[in-house]
Enzyme design. Structure first.
Site, short mmCIF file in Angstrom:
data_model
loop_
_atom_site.label_atom_id
_atom_site.label_comp_id
_atom_site.label_asym_id
_atom_site.label_seq_id
_atom_site.Cartn_x
_atom_site.Cartn_y
_atom_site.Cartn_z
N GLY A 53 45.16 43.65 46.00
CA GLY A 53 44.80 43.84 47.39
C GLY A 53 45.31 45.16 47.92
O GLY A 53 46.28 45.71 47.40
N SER A 54 44.66 45.69 48.94
CA SER A 54 45.18 46.88 49.61
C SER A 54 46.27 46.46 50.58
O SER A 54 46.52 45.28 50.79
CB SER A 54 44.04 47.61 50.34
OG SER A 54 43.13 48.11 49.38
N GLY A 55 46.93 47.45 51.18
CA GLY A 55 48.01 47.15 52.11
C GLY A 55 49.38 47.27 51.47
O GLY A 55 50.39 47.02 52.11
N HIS A 56 49.41 47.66 50.18
CA HIS A 56 50.68 47.82 49.47
C HIS A 56 50.97 49.28 49.15
O HIS A 56 51.82 49.58 48.32
CB HIS A 56 50.66 47.04 48.15
CG HIS A 56 50.27 45.61 48.30
ND1 HIS A 56 50.94 44.77 49.14
CD2 HIS A 56 49.28 44.88 47.74
CE1 HIS A 56 50.37 43.56 49.08
NE2 HIS A 56 49.36 43.61 48.24
N LYS A 104 49.15 41.71 38.72
CA LYS A 104 50.23 40.97 39.37
C LYS A 104 49.87 39.49 39.37
O LYS A 104 48.71 39.13 39.58
CB LYS A 104 50.43 41.49 40.80
CG LYS A 104 50.84 42.97 40.80
CD LYS A 104 51.31 43.48 42.15
CE LYS A 104 50.25 43.46 43.24
NZ LYS A 104 48.96 44.08 42.86
N ASP A 109 44.20 37.58 41.63
CA ASP A 109 44.23 38.77 40.78
C ASP A 109 43.98 38.39 39.33
O ASP A 109 43.21 39.04 38.62
CB ASP A 109 45.59 39.48 40.90
CG ASP A 109 45.79 40.14 42.25
OD1 ASP A 109 45.32 39.58 43.24
OD2 ASP A 109 46.39 41.23 42.31
N HIS A 218 52.58 39.82 50.69
CA HIS A 218 51.31 39.57 51.37
C HIS A 218 51.50 38.99 52.76
O HIS A 218 50.67 38.26 53.26
CB HIS A 218 50.43 38.64 50.54
CG HIS A 218 50.03 39.26 49.25
ND1 HIS A 218 50.76 39.10 48.11
CD2 HIS A 218 49.01 40.09 48.93
CE1 HIS A 218 50.19 39.78 47.12
NE2 HIS A 218 49.14 40.39 47.59
#
Ligand code: ADP
Ligand code: ADP
Ligand code: MG
Ligand code: MG
Ligand code: MG
Ligand code: MG
Lengths: 330, 212, 330, 212
Positions: A53-56, A104, A109, A218
């Site tokens: 996911g994005s945001g990391h 991950k 994922d 998350h």
């Protein structure tokens, strides 16, 4: 919700366009949603593909470059990428030596990468996968989806990347990636929640004197809620959990990682406590990172990751790396 | 004996997309409590893509409808639910084969194939607090209604009702699969978001088959 | 107030101890409160000393190292350092070639550095000072304490540092520093306030749909308050203010800087807008930085800094640098 | 004619430190409105350091007391107020010289020297919304009370009252020096924090000289 964005649905596309504009060393495949090194795959080199996911950020796109990843597949914010984009990235970076998927351990994922690997296999691309699962906050892994993959991902990407850059073959690179994962543990703490752009409100609520212990990356609630404690106590809680799970000794690589909304000055306060705890337990910090390396949007808090080094891992850690998020030696 | 045509399957997906859209915030809130607050967002994206895919390239058979939907869900949803639902639809599609019309028995087999695909991919058992807890009793209720001589419309309604029962049962459960499992005992006391979206899917099926 | 600290009064001392533990390349003088390169001054090299309140990390301590600063003097959070520590740092890094003080234009910083320069002068150390004042949000500089020093400080420290590393003399290094400052402009926006550890509550309050335009880096209110706008509009406001003050053309160095609490993904969204605005105005981004380089504790928001490059400045920007906060070329 | 001894000057600083401590939050809040929310924190640190310095190495003359205070404020306060107040005390100290006792005239000269030092260093004029707006009328009021034959106690009280008037006058002003100036018109409507701390300093002086 206060964010520097244009519209919740455009965050990822806009950010990828920004990455493309900012980093001539990267090629951003805007439609297919993956990022590779500019100039294409290195002939004969094992390709490294990661994603999630994005945001990391800077994970994973910020770790594409010499000595680290060949491609990153960003999903929507906090949502695993889909098989198509992983498949496209995998075939794009395959230079004949096969591709390592660094995944991950989240159900989404794992499933999406698995489907992508099957698609790549259909194309004749050899794919190995390593699943990172370093988070000791997830205790009973038989009764859960297993441990989450968090901070150790940065270590795995760097060290496996260095080995691939030196010409190691797919089996060797995969074995090293697994070794790093097995020798690494993490524990995370949140002081504030974070807000998905598309959700518009925070994932949980915390009183002014509370924190969440054992969070992932998350914005999800952690294992338990506790009264906000001094940095020293928080560091002790994290390190005791890690040490109980994997007794620490010898040389270690330590990361004190900010979740996105924590000022660097606080991370250094935490690092001091971490360094004191470790030296009090006879453990030597041989290498370290202090900063924002694997984040949860604007969450305030930190995670602590420890990897028990070997001389080989230390040498690979020190090898040159040139990415937007991690750079030394060139 | 009633039969379902391609058009009905198409309407099922459109109705599901509508229900997901209308309930997206609720699904996301459920996911915020024990997951990562994106389930409604994911499914909205996935089912919109499915509807678009069907509009762009109309499918010729019920099985083709479900294959297109499965592919779209896998390609666009992301997260755990994308591969799981996508795989469910693909397995259901295979079960239907090339048939131009689908009987209640065939639909029952397709639903059973769907849940089997989901269980196999996700490795979740009943009681793990996942969508499986809604799917499993739903398929059983469908089957026993049909076995008891009930009409198709009755069977799909029974399936939706049973899914809702399954959803309610997830409240008391501690999650053992998916993100909610990381919460340990704190996952108790909340509905599972995937079970909630499964109810929508089966409610949509009951709606479009109500007249049959 | 939620912070990863032990006690408000210990933040700076703890963070400095953390910096000392994390970076073997630095020597942290804990009692006298300054940071130098480990190994002492480079013989014959002009020394670069900067400093200011803490809470802006990585500025300044994170910019001590090869190709950048010789010493940093951190004051208490958001409070200028005192003359004693600046004086001690100045004499510590003087290698006979004199010392450049890089000072951000705040009354407190200017006065304290001035007093320190006088003390150093008494000791026979040649000191030149350059005052950075790049913030176009402060309009009427005759009726104010003058423009604030913000993002351009990073550019000045990097470029002057590269010149000093190459052996340029004090006058040349100082002239380059002034040139960079004169060619640079910044504009900052805050989405949330920040909280001084010792104050315990935020410096101002903002409604959920408001932002502050034209903020500095000390959690202070800005020139005006406005409705929260899309990233594209915010970038346009900032760039128009900069362009109106210093018409942009040719090659520029751009920094999209996070204030400490803004996720990197949002900074890339802003960077996209910045890149589009500039290319739409015929301006070429030759170099860029996207990230947290000069922060305001955990404030959410960003600042945009633009420097009109010359070939010489570009070359100095590209020169190797090895500090905790900025590193390339070695 | 009354005279002030070293002990009285020492008590002035202790009383100022006490008032600053008691008002630190208020000073910081004033600074939060138009500055950077640290004025109370800065001055607390500075005056605690001054009190400690005086305790560690007792000063022999009034001028020595003020020299020690000036040094301590410069060394420990930071910010704009540290050098400004520190310079004020150092200039006052120089004005007093080696005198063992200080007359009302000498004190007047010392206060005038303090404000001159502050004005010179900070380059602020009256009306710029700084501590100068409290200092300037205070020194004038002191002087005219003494010129009119008023006693020392009367003059210090007049100074403190005038400083308070000066403080009130800052509310309507737009800042032209210091951080508050960055706010432009938004700086109007608030008391200047440095003017507020100047009131405390002069109030403390009035208190310790009330009996003289
Ligand atoms: N292993 C699994 N088997 C079956 N269903 C699962 C499994 N893991 C998760 N789920 C379902 O997926 C739902 C979450 O979907 P979603 O939020 O879209 O994905 P993610 O968890 O990746 O964010 C859960 O509520 C649960 O019903
Ligand atoms: N140039 C100046 N001349 C006189 N007084 C000033 C000047 N600049 C600032 N001040 C005073 O200093 C006060 C602020 O002090 P402080 O908050 O401690 O320092 P800083 O502004 O550096 O945070 C202001 O309220 C004002 O009274
Ligand atoms: Mg998700
Ligand atoms: Mg989810
Ligand atoms: Mg200050
Ligand atoms: Mg202040």
């Amino acid at each position: 919700m206060k964010k520097l964005i244009n519209a919740p649905d455009d965050v990822l596309a806009d950010a990828l366009a920004g990455v493309a504009a900012a980093h001539p060393s990267l090629t951003v495949h805007l439609d297919e949603r993956f990022i590779t090194r500019a100039g294409g795959p290195t002939p004969g080199k094992v390709g490294l593909v990661s994603g999630g996911g994005s945001g990391h950020e800077p994970l994973h796109g910020g770790y594409v470059g010499y000595g680290m990843l060949d491609a990153a597949c960003p999903g929507e914010v906090f949502t695993s990428p889909v098989p198509d984009q992983i498949h496209a990235a995998t075939t794009a970076v395959d230079a004949g030596a096969g591709v390592l998927h660094i995944v991950k351990n989240y159900t989404g994922d794992v499933l999406n990468f698995q489907m992508a690997a099957e698609l790549a296999d259909d194309d004749g691309v050899r794919v190995e996968s390593v699943v990172v699962n370093d988070d000791v906050a997830v205790e009973d892994s038989t009764w859960t989806a297993g441990r989450r993959g968090t901070g150790a991902t940065v270590f795995v990407e760097k060290i496996a990347g260095a080995a691939a850059e030196r010409g190691a073959d797919l089996a060797t690179v995969a074995a090293l990636a697994r070794e790093v994962n097995e020798r690494s543990r993490s524990f995370g703490v949140a002081l504030t929640p974070c807000t998905l752009p598309a959700a518009g409100k925070p994932g949980f609520e915390l009183a002014d004197d509370e924190m969440e212990l054992g969070v992932g990356i998350h914005g999800e609630p952690g294992r338990s809620r506790a009264k906000l404690a001094p940095a020293k106590e928080i560091a002790t809680t994290a390190l005791e959990a890690i040490h109980a799970d994997m007794p620490l000794s010898g040389d270690v690589l330590v990361m004190v990682n900010g979740m996105g909304g924590t000022p660097l000055i606080e991370l250094y306060v935490v690092y001091k406590a971490v360094a004191e705890w470790l030296s009090g337990h006879g453990v030597t910090i041989a290498r370290n990172l202090v900063g924002n390396y694997i984040t949860s949007l604007e969450m305030a808090g930190c995670s602590i990751t420890v990897c028990r080094l070997t001389p080989e891992l230390t040498e690979l850690w020190d090898a040159p790396v040139e990415t937007p998020g991690l750079r030394w030696g060139r | 004996m009633s039969v379902l045509d391609t058009e009905t399957f198409h309407r099922w997906i459109v109705e599901t997309a509508r229900l997901v859209e209308a309930n997206a915030d609720r699904l996301t809130s459920l996911d915020a409590a024990i997951g990562d607050a994106d389930h409604g967002i994911n499914l909205r994206r996935g089912f919109q893509a499915a509807v678009t895919a069907l509009a762009e390239k109309p499918a010729a058979t019920p099985g083709a409808v479900l294959a297109t939907v499965g592919r779209a869900l896998i390609s666009k949803t992301g997260g755990a639910s994308g591969p799981l639902y996508g795989t469910g639809f693909r397995h259901a599609s295979k079960s239907l084969g090339e048939a131009a019309e689908v009987s209640e028995l065939q639909l029952g087999a397709a639903l059973a194939a769907a849940v089997a695909g989901i269980r196999q991919l996700g490795a979740a058992a009943e009681g793990d607090k996942t969508m499986v807890d809604a799917w499993t009793p739903a398929v059983a209720a469908y089957q026993s209604t049909v076995d008891g001589g009930g009409a198709l419309a009755e069977a799909t309604r029974a399936a939706a009702d049973a899914a809702e029962g399954g959803l309610r049962s997830t409240v008391e459960l501690q999650a053992r699969k998916g993100r909610a499992s990381y919460l340990g005992p704190r996952s108790v006391g909340h509905e599972d978001p995937g079970a909630a979206s499964t109810v929508l899917l089966l409610r949509a099926l009951a709606t479009v088959t109500a007249e049959t």
